[in-house]
Motif scaffolding. Structure first.
Motif, PDB file in Angstrom:
ATOM      1  N   ALA A 254      -0.145  11.440   3.998  1.00 44.32           N
ATOM      2  CA  ALA A 254       0.978  11.108   4.708  1.00 44.32           C
ATOM      3  C   ALA A 254       0.712  10.682   5.753  1.00 44.32           C
ATOM      4  CB  ALA A 254       1.807  12.475   4.968  1.00 44.32           C
ATOM      5  N   PRO A 255       0.161   9.305   5.979  1.00 50.08           N
ATOM      6  CA  PRO A 255      -0.193   8.601   7.051  1.00 50.08           C
ATOM      7  C   PRO A 255       0.939   7.952   7.754  1.00 50.08           C
ATOM      8  CG  PRO A 255      -0.745   7.129   5.202  1.00 50.08           C
ATOM      9  CD  PRO A 255      -0.350   8.573   4.617  1.00 50.08           C
ATOM     10  N   ARG A 256       0.891   7.951   9.145  1.00 44.85           N
ATOM     11  CA  ARG A 256       1.854   7.564   9.972  1.00 44.85           C
ATOM     12  C   ARG A 256       1.947   6.055   9.902  1.00 44.85           C
ATOM     13  NH1 ARG A 256       6.433   6.734  12.624  1.00 44.85           N
ATOM     14  NH2 ARG A 256       6.195   5.937  14.736  1.00 44.85           N
ATOM     15  N   LEU A 257       0.698   5.376   9.565  1.00 47.74           N
ATOM     16  CA  LEU A 257       0.558   3.925   9.578  1.00 47.74           C
ATOM     17  C   LEU A 257      -0.330   3.668   8.459  1.00 47.74           C
ATOM     18  CD1 LEU A 257       0.216   2.384  13.143  1.00 47.74           C
ATOM     19  CD2 LEU A 257       2.252   2.752  11.822  1.00 47.74           C
ATOM     20  N   ALA A 258      -0.345   2.600   7.772  1.00 49.74           N
ATOM     21  CA  ALA A 258      -0.877   1.860   6.895  1.00 49.74           C
ATOM     22  C   ALA A 258      -1.513   0.202   7.457  1.00 49.74           C
ATOM     23  CB  ALA A 258      -0.833   1.881   5.556  1.00 49.74           C
ATOM     24  N   TYR A 259      -2.625   0.090   7.620  1.00 50.07           N
ATOM     25  CA  TYR A 259      -2.922  -1.363   8.123  1.00 50.07           C
ATOM     26  C   TYR A 259      -3.738  -2.056   6.968  1.00 50.07           C
ATOM     27  CZ  TYR A 259      -5.713  -4.816  10.326  1.00 50.07           C
ATOM     28  OH  TYR A 259      -6.301  -6.245  10.692  1.00 50.07           O
ATOM     29  N   VAL A 260      -3.263  -3.224   6.711  1.00 49.25           N
ATOM     30  CA  VAL A 260      -3.703  -4.091   5.588  1.00 49.25           C
ATOM     31  C   VAL A 260      -3.749  -5.453   6.017  1.00 49.25           C
ATOM     32  CG1 VAL A 260      -2.778  -2.620   3.845  1.00 49.25           C
ATOM     33  CG2 VAL A 260      -1.155  -4.500   4.373  1.00 49.25           C
ATOM     34  N   VAL A 261      -4.592  -6.301   5.333  1.00 46.06           N
ATOM     35  CA  VAL A 261      -4.821  -7.576   5.228  1.00 46.06           C
ATOM     36  C   VAL A 261      -4.642  -8.224   3.942  1.00 46.06           C
ATOM     37  CG1 VAL A 261      -6.369  -9.573   6.146  1.00 46.06           C
ATOM     38  CG2 VAL A 261      -6.432  -7.061   7.423  1.00 46.06           C
ATOM     39  N   PRO A 262      -3.487  -8.515   3.386  1.00 49.24           N
ATOM     40  CA  PRO A 262      -3.309  -8.962   2.047  1.00 49.24           C
ATOM     41  C   PRO A 262      -3.824 -10.496   1.967  1.00 49.24           C
ATOM     42  CG  PRO A 262      -1.108  -8.743   3.042  1.00 49.24           C
ATOM     43  CD  PRO A 262      -2.300  -8.399   4.038  1.00 49.24           C
ATOM     44  N   GLY A 269     -12.247 -11.761   1.881  1.00 48.47           N
ATOM     45  CA  GLY A 269     -11.789 -12.855   1.566  1.00 48.47           C
ATOM     46  C   GLY A 269     -10.675 -12.914   0.311  1.00 48.47           C
ATOM     47  N   THR A 270     -10.301 -11.575   0.057  1.00 49.10           N
ATOM     48  CA  THR A 270      -9.415 -11.325  -1.114  1.00 49.10           C
ATOM     49  C   THR A 270      -8.005 -11.742  -0.661  1.00 49.10           C
ATOM     50  OG1 THR A 270     -10.807  -9.480  -2.010  1.00 49.10           O
ATOM     51  CG2 THR A 270      -8.419  -9.367  -2.350  1.00 49.10           C
ATOM     52  N   LEU A 271      -7.158 -12.054  -1.767  1.00 52.10           N
ATOM     53  CA  LEU A 271      -5.912 -12.614  -1.645  1.00 52.10           C
ATOM     54  C   LEU A 271      -5.141 -11.701  -2.666  1.00 52.10           C
ATOM     55  CD1 LEU A 271      -3.621 -14.540  -0.387  1.00 52.10           C
ATOM     56  CD2 LEU A 271      -4.067 -15.807  -2.623  1.00 52.10           C
ATOM     57  N   ILE A 272      -4.253 -10.825  -2.220  1.00 52.43           N
ATOM     58  CA  ILE A 272      -3.582  -9.912  -2.941  1.00 52.43           C
ATOM     59  C   ILE A 272      -2.294 -10.459  -3.378  1.00 52.43           C
ATOM     60  CG2 ILE A 272      -2.465  -7.808  -2.844  1.00 52.43           C
ATOM     61  CD1 ILE A 272      -5.410  -7.395  -2.529  1.00 52.43           C
ATOM     62  N   ASP A 273      -2.054 -10.246  -4.888  1.00 55.11           N
ATOM     63  CA  ASP A 273      -0.875 -10.887  -5.371  1.00 55.11           C
ATOM     64  C   ASP A 273       0.378 -10.135  -5.061  1.00 55.11           C
ATOM     65  OD1 ASP A 273      -0.054  -8.717  -7.529  1.00 55.11           O
ATOM     66  OD2 ASP A 273      -2.123  -9.309  -8.493  1.00 55.11           O
ATOM     67  N   LEU A 290       4.645   3.603   7.885  1.00 53.59           N
ATOM     68  CA  LEU A 290       4.923   2.176   8.553  1.00 53.59           C
ATOM     69  C   LEU A 290       3.908   1.499   7.913  1.00 53.59           C
ATOM     70  CD1 LEU A 290       5.868   3.248  11.900  1.00 53.59           C
ATOM     71  CD2 LEU A 290       7.319   2.004  10.624  1.00 53.59           C
ATOM     72  N   VAL A 291       4.019   0.191   7.506  1.00 52.30           N
ATOM     73  CA  VAL A 291       2.913  -0.875   6.991  1.00 52.30           C
ATOM     74  C   VAL A 291       2.743  -1.871   8.119  1.00 52.30           C
ATOM     75  CG1 VAL A 291       2.112  -2.083   5.264  1.00 52.30           C
ATOM     76  CG2 VAL A 291       3.577  -0.330   4.760  1.00 52.30           C
ATOM     77  N   VAL A 292       1.676  -1.901   8.681  1.00 53.95           N
ATOM     78  CA  VAL A 292       1.259  -3.173   9.607  1.00 53.95           C
ATOM     79  C   VAL A 292       0.476  -4.090   8.714  1.00 53.95           C
ATOM     80  CG1 VAL A 292       0.255  -3.677  11.739  1.00 53.95           C
ATOM     81  CG2 VAL A 292       1.412  -1.558  11.577  1.00 53.95           C
ATOM     82  N   VAL A 293       1.020  -5.442   8.587  1.00 56.28           N
ATOM     83  CA  VAL A 293       0.310  -6.317   7.849  1.00 56.28           C
ATOM     84  C   VAL A 293      -0.352  -7.425   8.727  1.00 56.28           C
ATOM     85  CG1 VAL A 293       0.885  -8.153   6.173  1.00 56.28           C
ATOM     86  CG2 VAL A 293       2.024  -5.954   5.937  1.00 56.28           C
ATOM     87  N   ASP A 294      -1.568  -7.628   8.616  1.00 57.59           N
ATOM     88  CA  ASP A 294      -2.167  -8.648   9.405  1.00 57.59           C
ATOM     89  C   ASP A 294      -2.102 -10.092   8.618  1.00 57.59           C
ATOM     90  OD1 ASP A 294      -4.190 -10.322  10.824  1.00 57.59           O
ATOM     91  OD2 ASP A 294      -5.224  -8.702  11.488  1.00 57.59           O
ATOM     92  N   GLU A 295      -1.348 -10.979   9.292  1.00 52.42           N
ATOM     93  CA  GLU A 295      -1.500 -12.326   8.352  1.00 52.42           C
ATOM     94  C   GLU A 295      -2.222 -13.342   9.265  1.00 52.42           C
ATOM     95  OE1 GLU A 295       2.908 -12.386   6.034  1.00 52.42           O
ATOM     96  OE2 GLU A 295       2.800 -13.644   7.765  1.00 52.42           O
ATOM     97  N   THR A 296      -3.203 -12.962   9.927  1.00 54.22           N
ATOM     98  CA  THR A 296      -4.124 -13.837  10.844  1.00 54.22           C
ATOM     99  C   THR A 296      -4.522 -14.966   9.921  1.00 54.22           C
ATOM    100  OG1 THR A 296      -4.553 -12.045  12.276  1.00 54.22           O
ATOM    101  CG2 THR A 296      -5.967 -14.159  12.364  1.00 54.22           C
ATOM    102  N   MET A 297      -4.788 -14.581   8.658  1.00 54.71           N
ATOM    103  CA  MET A 297      -5.484 -15.761   7.665  1.00 54.71           C
ATOM    104  C   MET A 297      -4.523 -16.539   6.822  1.00 54.71           C
ATOM    105  SD  MET A 297      -8.966 -15.460   8.666  1.00 54.71           S
ATOM    106  CE  MET A 297      -9.813 -14.100   9.312  1.00 54.71           C
TER     107      MET A 297
END
Length: 502
Positions: A254-262, A269-273, A290-297
């Motif tokens: 039951a995490p408060r946040l999830a941090y992902v780089v899709p 270097g993975t690109l998630i579909d 809550l999901v935090v999505v990093d779109e830097t790339m």
């Protein structure tokens, strides 16, 4: 580490063990080979540290060996620090205490040292010229209009907020400027978000491997990190999300946040579909995470500019609680220190109020430069940057395959990093040898939790084509020196006695 442990079933562990080759025979009893396989899975990050192991009887049945063999393997793992047990709580995986990778491996080499050291630690491109100089001149012309007031813009100047919002809209996610907060880089955005939304002791689910600086930023908040390993279906391909593991973590921790780089994940270097993104958001919504999505790339599809990229993750499930972070550092230039947060307007106002306690806003001139680059000059900027990355990869990757054939990697479709399996050589040993040969390398252990991924290094795809051959030659010399100094490979870095005992 947290009191919550993920659990691996006996059949699932049996499948994993069959992919980790370790010798068995007269000189290598089965229980030692089994312990060695578990050790390999842990250090490669495929079996998370802190995973609750199956009962001895269940694993023996799944592997068709005696319970005595499993008990002996578990004993060997406990003796060498790879397994912890407590009466009534079972056994869970661990890593032994050992030397840590050099912490400065990700710090950029100072300009005065650039001539002596090849910097493969920081994955950052140079400014895109002549576009950058042109955008700077235009920004200087506009700056006087902003100098009549105090110059503090806690949410960002209107022109840049509009440019960022327009770019989200063009990518398929309608966005208004009041959903955008401009920050001093993506890391500042993430630190601001983590500080506002996390309390010490709350759990955060993170991909492993993951971006080293963000993992440390989360630790600094007092968060408890829950590792979710990426899944590699094809040993020669890029990994993807393991949705079974993500669902288990969402339900169990039951995490408060999830941090992902899709989008062109750092470091793999993975690109998630899109479907995997939808599935993850559904699991997070059910768990209230809550999901935090990093779109830097997200804009760096250099291999095939015509590649159809997934829509922004925030547009795939409007019911999910999601925050998006982006940056101009990779597409434009890291020296600008411009990033942003996209979220609900109420959260944007909250974050703007929070930042006033330590940061009154991002520098106006840099925001004006960025507004030009990612606004009216975006098509030219993207074409220039993707061309540079493509040319660099076309020079670097063949040189690596020729000079270091024992190293294995899958070519990504974009992004700025290459995740390299060093064929059993310690990434930390390579980094330390580089201190003598004049090359800075980021060892894989920096991108894992508790020392995982010791047999990897991360290389940047920002090496200029003309420097690729020299860079790889020095890297090969560094690897040779590391091999001589660390004859046991990565196991030596984690503890020679532990490796020999297993």
């Amino acid at each position: 580490m947290t009191e919550w442990h993920s659990t691996v079933t006996a059949p699932a562990l049996a499948r994993l063990l069959r992919t980790a080759q370790a010798p068995a025979g007269p000189g290598h009893p089965v229980y030692r080979a089994l312990a060695r396989q578990v050790q390999l899975l842990l250090t490669e990050g495929r079996l998370p540290v802190g995973t609750r192991m199956p009962a001895e009887r269940e694993l023996a049945a799944a592997l068709a060996v005696s319970r005595t063999t499993i008990a002996a393997a578990y004993d060997a793992l406990r003796e060498t620090g790879y397994l912890h047990s407590r009466r009534g709580s079972g056994s869970w995986t661990a890593l032994p205490e050992g030397s840590r990778p050099p912490v400065d491996a990700l710090f950029p080499v100072p300009p005065e040292g650039a001539g002596q050291v090849i910097d493969l630690g920081a994955a950052t491109p140079a400014a895109p010229q002549p576009l950058f100089t042109e955008a700077t001149a235009r920004a200087v012309e506009q700056l006087p209009a902003y100098t009549q007031g105090h110059g503090h813009y806690p949410t960002g100047i209107p022109a840049l907020r509009e440019a960022v919002a327009d770019r989200f809209t063009q990518r398929g996610l309608p966005t208004a400027p009041d959903q955008i907060l401009i920050t001093s880089g993506a890391m500042s955005a993430l630190v601001l978000v983590f500080g506002a939304l996390l309390r010490p002791g709350e759990r955060v689910a993170v991909e492993t491997p993951g971006y080293a600086h963000v993992l440390q930023a989360l630790r600094n908040t007092g968060a408890r990190l829950v590792a979710v390993p990426q899944r590699r279906d094809d040993p020669c391909g890029l990994p993807r999300w393991d949705l079974t593991e993500w669902r288990q973590v969402m339900r169990g921790a039951a995490p408060r946040l999830a941090y992902v780089v899709p989008d062109f994940h750092n470091p793999t270097g993975t690109l998630i579909d899109e479907q995997q993104r939808r599935d993850l958001l559904a699991a997070a919504r059910s768990a209230g995470t809550l999901v935090v999505v990093d779109e830097t790339m997200a804009e760096l599809a250099w291999r095939d500019p015509a590649l159809q990229l997934p829509r922004p993750t925030a547009g795939l499930d409007r019911a999910a609680q999601l925050i998006t972070v982006g940056s101009a550092s990779k597409l434009a230039w890291g020296g600008l220190r411009v990033g942003w947060v996209r979220a609900a307007p109420a959260l944007i106002r909250q974050l703007a109020a929070e930042r006033l306690h330590h940061d009154h806003g991002t520098a106006v001139l840099e925001q004006l430069i960025c507004a030009h680059l990612i606004g009216e000059r975006l098509p030219e900027l993207r074409e220039l940057r993707l061309g540079q990355l493509r040319a660099g990869a076309e020079a670097l990757l063949p040189a690596l395959r020729e000079r270091l054939p024992q190293w294995r990697f899958a070519e990504p479709a974009g992004g700025i990093t290459l995740w390299v399996d060093t064929g059993g050589l310690s990434g930390t040993a390579i980094a330390r040898a580089g201190e003598r040969t004049g090359v800075r390398v980021a060892p894989g252990a920096l991108f894992g939790l508790d020392g995982a991924f010791e047999g990897f290094v991360r290389l940047p795809l920002t090496v200029p084509p003309a420097a690729a051959a020299q860079t790889v030659e020095r890297l090969a010399a560094t690897a040779e020196l590391a091999a001589r100094q660390d004859g046991l490979g990565w196991a030596g870095t984690l503890g020679t006695a532990a490796a020999l005992a297993v």
